[in-house]
Design a protein around this motif. Sequence first.
Motif, PDB file in Angstrom:
ATOM      1  N   ARG A  56       0.842  -1.187   0.000  1.00 41.91           N
ATOM      2  CA  ARG A  56       0.000   0.000   0.000  1.00 41.91           C
ATOM      3  C   ARG A  56       0.880   1.241   0.000  1.00 41.91           C
ATOM      4  O   ARG A  56       1.886   1.300   0.714  1.00 41.91           O
ATOM      5  CB  ARG A  56      -0.910   0.002   1.227  1.00 41.91           C
ATOM      6  N   ILE A  57       0.505   2.218  -0.779  1.00 38.31           N
ATOM      7  CA  ILE A  57       1.185   3.499  -0.789  1.00 38.31           C
ATOM      8  C   ILE A  57       0.143   4.605  -0.658  1.00 38.31           C
ATOM      9  O   ILE A  57      -0.916   4.535  -1.280  1.00 38.31           O
ATOM     10  CB  ILE A  57       2.039   3.690  -2.063  1.00 38.31           C
ATOM     11  N   GLU A  58       0.433   5.565   0.204  1.00 37.76           N
ATOM     12  CA  GLU A  58      -0.457   6.708   0.393  1.00 37.76           C
ATOM     13  C   GLU A  58       0.369   7.981   0.259  1.00 37.76           C
ATOM     14  O   GLU A  58       1.477   8.072   0.801  1.00 37.76           O
ATOM     15  CB  GLU A  58      -1.131   6.653   1.760  1.00 37.76           C
ATOM     16  N   VAL A  59      -0.154   8.952  -0.449  1.00 39.11           N
ATOM     17  CA  VAL A  59       0.558  10.191  -0.724  1.00 39.11           C
ATOM     18  C   VAL A  59      -0.306  11.372  -0.281  1.00 39.11           C
ATOM     19  O   VAL A  59      -1.478  11.459  -0.657  1.00 39.11           O
ATOM     20  CB  VAL A  59       0.899  10.325  -2.220  1.00 39.11           C
ATOM     21  N   GLY A  60       0.280  12.255   0.506  1.00 42.08           N
ATOM     22  CA  GLY A  60      -0.419  13.482   0.865  1.00 42.08           C
ATOM     23  C   GLY A  60      -0.315  14.487  -0.268  1.00 42.08           C
ATOM     24  O   GLY A  60       0.753  15.039  -0.504  1.00 42.08           O
ATOM     25  N   TRP A  61      -1.411  14.719  -0.994  1.00 42.55           N
ATOM     26  CA  TRP A  61      -1.314  15.553  -2.198  1.00 42.55           C
ATOM     27  C   TRP A  61      -1.863  16.962  -1.994  1.00 42.55           C
ATOM     28  O   TRP A  61      -1.494  17.878  -2.720  1.00 42.55           O
ATOM     29  CB  TRP A  61      -1.973  14.870  -3.393  1.00 42.55           C
ATOM     30  N   PHE A  62      -2.752  17.161  -1.008  1.00 45.76           N
ATOM     31  CA  PHE A  62      -3.213  18.487  -0.619  1.00 45.76           C
ATOM     32  C   PHE A  62      -3.210  18.555   0.908  1.00 45.76           C
ATOM     33  O   PHE A  62      -3.046  17.544   1.581  1.00 45.76           O
ATOM     34  CB  PHE A  62      -4.617  18.786  -1.154  1.00 45.76           C
ATOM     35  N   GLU A  63      -3.400  19.760   1.453  1.00 41.13           N
ATOM     36  CA  GLU A  63      -3.561  19.866   2.893  1.00 41.13           C
ATOM     37  C   GLU A  63      -4.834  19.124   3.315  1.00 41.13           C
ATOM     38  O   GLU A  63      -5.895  19.340   2.746  1.00 41.13           O
ATOM     39  CB  GLU A  63      -3.655  21.341   3.307  1.00 41.13           C
ATOM     40  N   ARG A  64      -4.679  18.212   4.271  1.00 38.50           N
ATOM     41  CA  ARG A  64      -5.785  17.406   4.808  1.00 38.50           C
ATOM     42  C   ARG A  64      -6.429  16.507   3.754  1.00 38.50           C
ATOM     43  O   ARG A  64      -7.604  16.147   3.869  1.00 38.50           O
ATOM     44  CB  ARG A  64      -6.852  18.294   5.446  1.00 38.50           C
ATOM     45  N   SER A  65      -5.697  16.153   2.730  1.00 38.26           N
ATOM     46  CA  SER A  65      -6.228  15.244   1.712  1.00 38.26           C
ATOM     47  C   SER A  65      -5.106  14.348   1.204  1.00 38.26           C
ATOM     48  O   SER A  65      -3.990  14.813   0.975  1.00 38.26           O
ATOM     49  CB  SER A  65      -6.838  16.027   0.551  1.00 38.26           C
ATOM     50  N   SER A  66      -5.406  13.069   1.026  1.00 37.18           N
ATOM     51  CA  SER A  66      -4.402  12.125   0.545  1.00 37.18           C
ATOM     52  C   SER A  66      -5.024  11.148  -0.434  1.00 37.18           C
ATOM     53  O   SER A  66      -6.235  10.957  -0.492  1.00 37.18           O
ATOM     54  CB  SER A  66      -3.769  11.372   1.724  1.00 37.18           C
ATOM     55  N   PHE A  67      -4.155  10.525  -1.214  1.00 37.59           N
ATOM     56  CA  PHE A  67      -4.532   9.534  -2.211  1.00 37.59           C
ATOM     57  C   PHE A  67      -3.840   8.226  -1.855  1.00 37.59           C
ATOM     58  O   PHE A  67      -2.679   8.223  -1.435  1.00 37.59           O
ATOM     59  CB  PHE A  67      -4.090   9.998  -3.599  1.00 37.59           C
ATOM     60  N   PHE A  68      -4.559   7.091  -1.987  1.00 39.35           N
ATOM     61  CA  PHE A  68      -3.916   5.812  -1.686  1.00 39.35           C
ATOM     62  C   PHE A  68      -4.151   4.799  -2.800  1.00 39.35           C
ATOM     63  O   PHE A  68      -5.125   4.865  -3.560  1.00 39.35           O
ATOM     64  CB  PHE A  68      -4.409   5.245  -0.341  1.00 39.35           C
ATOM     65  N   LEU A  69      -3.221   3.853  -2.884  1.00 43.91           N
ATOM     66  CA  LEU A  69      -3.274   2.757  -3.839  1.00 43.91           C
ATOM     67  C   LEU A  69      -2.812   1.502  -3.111  1.00 43.91           C
ATOM     68  O   LEU A  69      -1.771   1.506  -2.455  1.00 43.91           O
ATOM     69  CB  LEU A  69      -2.387   3.060  -5.045  1.00 43.91           C
ATOM     70  N   SER A  70      -3.584   0.431  -3.235  1.00 44.32           N
ATOM     71  CA  SER A  70      -3.279  -0.807  -2.521  1.00 44.32           C
ATOM     72  C   SER A  70      -3.416  -1.996  -3.465  1.00 44.32           C
ATOM     73  O   SER A  70      -4.384  -2.077  -4.241  1.00 44.32           O
ATOM     74  CB  SER A  70      -4.221  -0.976  -1.322  1.00 44.32           C
ATOM     75  N   LEU A  71      -2.441  -2.919  -3.400  1.00 49.56           N
ATOM     76  CA  LEU A  71      -2.465  -4.090  -4.272  1.00 49.56           C
ATOM     77  C   LEU A  71      -1.992  -5.321  -3.506  1.00 49.56           C
ATOM     78  O   LEU A  71      -0.846  -5.385  -3.066  1.00 49.56           O
ATOM     79  CB  LEU A  71      -1.557  -3.875  -5.486  1.00 49.56           C
ATOM     80  N   PRO A  72      -2.862  -6.318  -3.313  1.00 46.30           N
ATOM     81  CA  PRO A  72      -2.441  -7.562  -2.669  1.00 46.30           C
ATOM     82  C   PRO A  72      -2.034  -8.620  -3.692  1.00 46.30           C
ATOM     83  O   PRO A  72      -2.589  -8.694  -4.788  1.00 46.30           O
ATOM     84  CB  PRO A  72      -3.694  -7.997  -1.902  1.00 46.30           C
ATOM     85  N   PHE A  73      -1.057  -9.433  -3.301  1.00 49.28           N
ATOM     86  CA  PHE A  73      -0.684 -10.636  -4.059  1.00 49.28           C
ATOM     87  C   PHE A  73      -1.051 -11.833  -3.199  1.00 49.28           C
ATOM     88  O   PHE A  73      -0.615 -11.936  -2.047  1.00 49.28           O
ATOM     89  CB  PHE A  73       0.814 -10.636  -4.370  1.00 49.28           C
ATOM     90  N   ARG A  74      -1.868 -12.751  -3.739  1.00 51.75           N
ATOM     91  CA  ARG A  74      -2.383 -13.871  -2.948  1.00 51.75           C
ATOM     92  C   ARG A  74      -1.926 -15.205  -3.518  1.00 51.75           C
ATOM     93  O   ARG A  74      -1.835 -15.383  -4.741  1.00 51.75           O
ATOM     94  CB  ARG A  74      -3.917 -13.877  -2.925  1.00 51.75           C
ATOM     95  N   THR A  75      -1.635 -16.143  -2.622  1.00 51.48           N
ATOM     96  CA  THR A  75      -1.400 -17.542  -2.971  1.00 51.48           C
ATOM     97  C   THR A  75      -2.361 -18.398  -2.159  1.00 51.48           C
ATOM     98  O   THR A  75      -2.315 -18.382  -0.921  1.00 51.48           O
ATOM     99  CB  THR A  75       0.041 -17.964  -2.674  1.00 51.48           C
ATOM    100  N   LEU A  76      -3.246 -19.136  -2.843  1.00 53.79           N
ATOM    101  CA  LEU A  76      -4.214 -20.011  -2.193  1.00 53.79           C
ATOM    102  C   LEU A  76      -3.920 -21.460  -2.574  1.00 53.79           C
ATOM    103  O   LEU A  76      -3.710 -21.773  -3.751  1.00 53.79           O
ATOM    104  CB  LEU A  76      -5.644 -19.655  -2.619  1.00 53.79           C
ATOM    105  N   THR A  77      -3.916 -22.334  -1.578  1.00 53.70           N
ATOM    106  CA  THR A  77      -3.687 -23.758  -1.810  1.00 53.70           C
ATOM    107  C   THR A  77      -4.818 -24.553  -1.173  1.00 53.70           C
ATOM    108  O   THR A  77      -5.044 -24.452   0.042  1.00 53.70           O
ATOM    109  CB  THR A  77      -2.346 -24.215  -1.221  1.00 53.70           C
ATOM    110  N   ARG A  78      -5.527 -25.326  -2.002  1.00 55.95           N
ATOM    111  CA  ARG A  78      -6.610 -26.186  -1.516  1.00 55.95           C
ATOM    112  C   ARG A  78      -6.120 -27.629  -1.521  1.00 55.95           C
ATOM    113  O   ARG A  78      -5.605 -28.118  -2.533  1.00 55.95           O
ATOM    114  CB  ARG A  78      -7.839 -26.046  -2.407  1.00 55.95           C
ATOM    115  N   SER A  79      -6.277 -28.316  -0.365  1.00 58.02           N
ATOM    116  CA  SER A  79      -5.767 -29.675  -0.232  1.00 58.02           C
ATOM    117  C   SER A  79      -6.790 -30.546   0.489  1.00 58.02           C
ATOM    118  O   SER A  79      -7.523 -30.072   1.357  1.00 58.02           O
ATOM    119  CB  SER A  79      -4.458 -29.694   0.558  1.00 58.02           C
ATOM    120  N   PRO A  80      -6.833 -31.873   0.163  1.00 57.57           N
ATOM    121  CA  PRO A  80      -7.705 -32.782   0.918  1.00 57.57           C
ATOM    122  C   PRO A  80      -7.089 -33.089   2.282  1.00 57.57           C
ATOM    123  O   PRO A  80      -5.869 -33.217   2.411  1.00 57.57           O
ATOM    124  CB  PRO A  80      -7.759 -34.029   0.022  1.00 57.57           C
ATOM    125  N   LEU A  81      -7.929 -33.189   3.316  1.00 58.96           N
ATOM    126  CA  LEU A  81      -7.430 -33.545   4.641  1.00 58.96           C
ATOM    127  C   LEU A  81      -7.161 -35.034   4.750  1.00 58.96           C
ATOM    128  O   LEU A  81      -6.358 -35.471   5.564  1.00 58.96           O
ATOM    129  CB  LEU A  81      -8.438 -33.112   5.712  1.00 58.96           C
TER     130      LEU A  81
END
Length: 242
Positions: A56-81
Amino acid sequence: MPFLLLLFVFLYCPVTFASESAWVINKGTVFIELSPLYAYLQENNVSLQELSLQSRIEVGWFERSSFFLSLPFRTLTRSPLQENQSVKTVTNNAPTDLQVGSYLQFLEDPWALTLKGALKVPLGYRIDFQPSLGEGQLDLEAGILAGYHFDEIPAFIQAGFSYRYRLPFDPLHPLVQEAKSRNQDILRPADQLLSFLEAGIWLAPYFYLGLHLGGEFALSQDKTHPYSYLAISPLVAYRLTS
């Protein structure tokens, strides 16, 4: 009974609050956060393990205002018990949903009152491949955050409330196909009310400890798929720079 274990560890600089904060960062300030996650779910003789990293990155671009961008990378593994030829171990991994938005703060310390707007955009992962990395559709979100920062001690308490409007599923989504096989219609995920409550304290200038209670609560709507959860999470953070 499904069992879900979540472990959050936050690394961020140079701001003193976790990513969802009622306090907007200063103009010209850059906030970077890396949030690793491990989760384990067990149900119907099948286990699902998740390893993910959200940047996640957040940037203060005006007084009392900010812009953010967030990107997750996921790894999912499904297995029989247990040994089961009908269920095989499958792993799926990719960047999932890009989130962009902004904050606008109206009150100064020790109080904070902030409006939030956000958009979630899927990045082209296959929604027909299981285990699925996401729901593959757009979300629009608007909300309000409020907080109080104590003067006597380096601690604060904050809360937030927002509404998430969810656009339709892709027709190939497994939930849509399963509903058709039952002669039912599911068009999109149900809209959600989101809320959180958090309290935390800086035990040292660079070390933060807190507790976060958050939930997503689906509305009752026709031809939608509801999803809700409520979780309590410890927050641990180390500020890399002052």
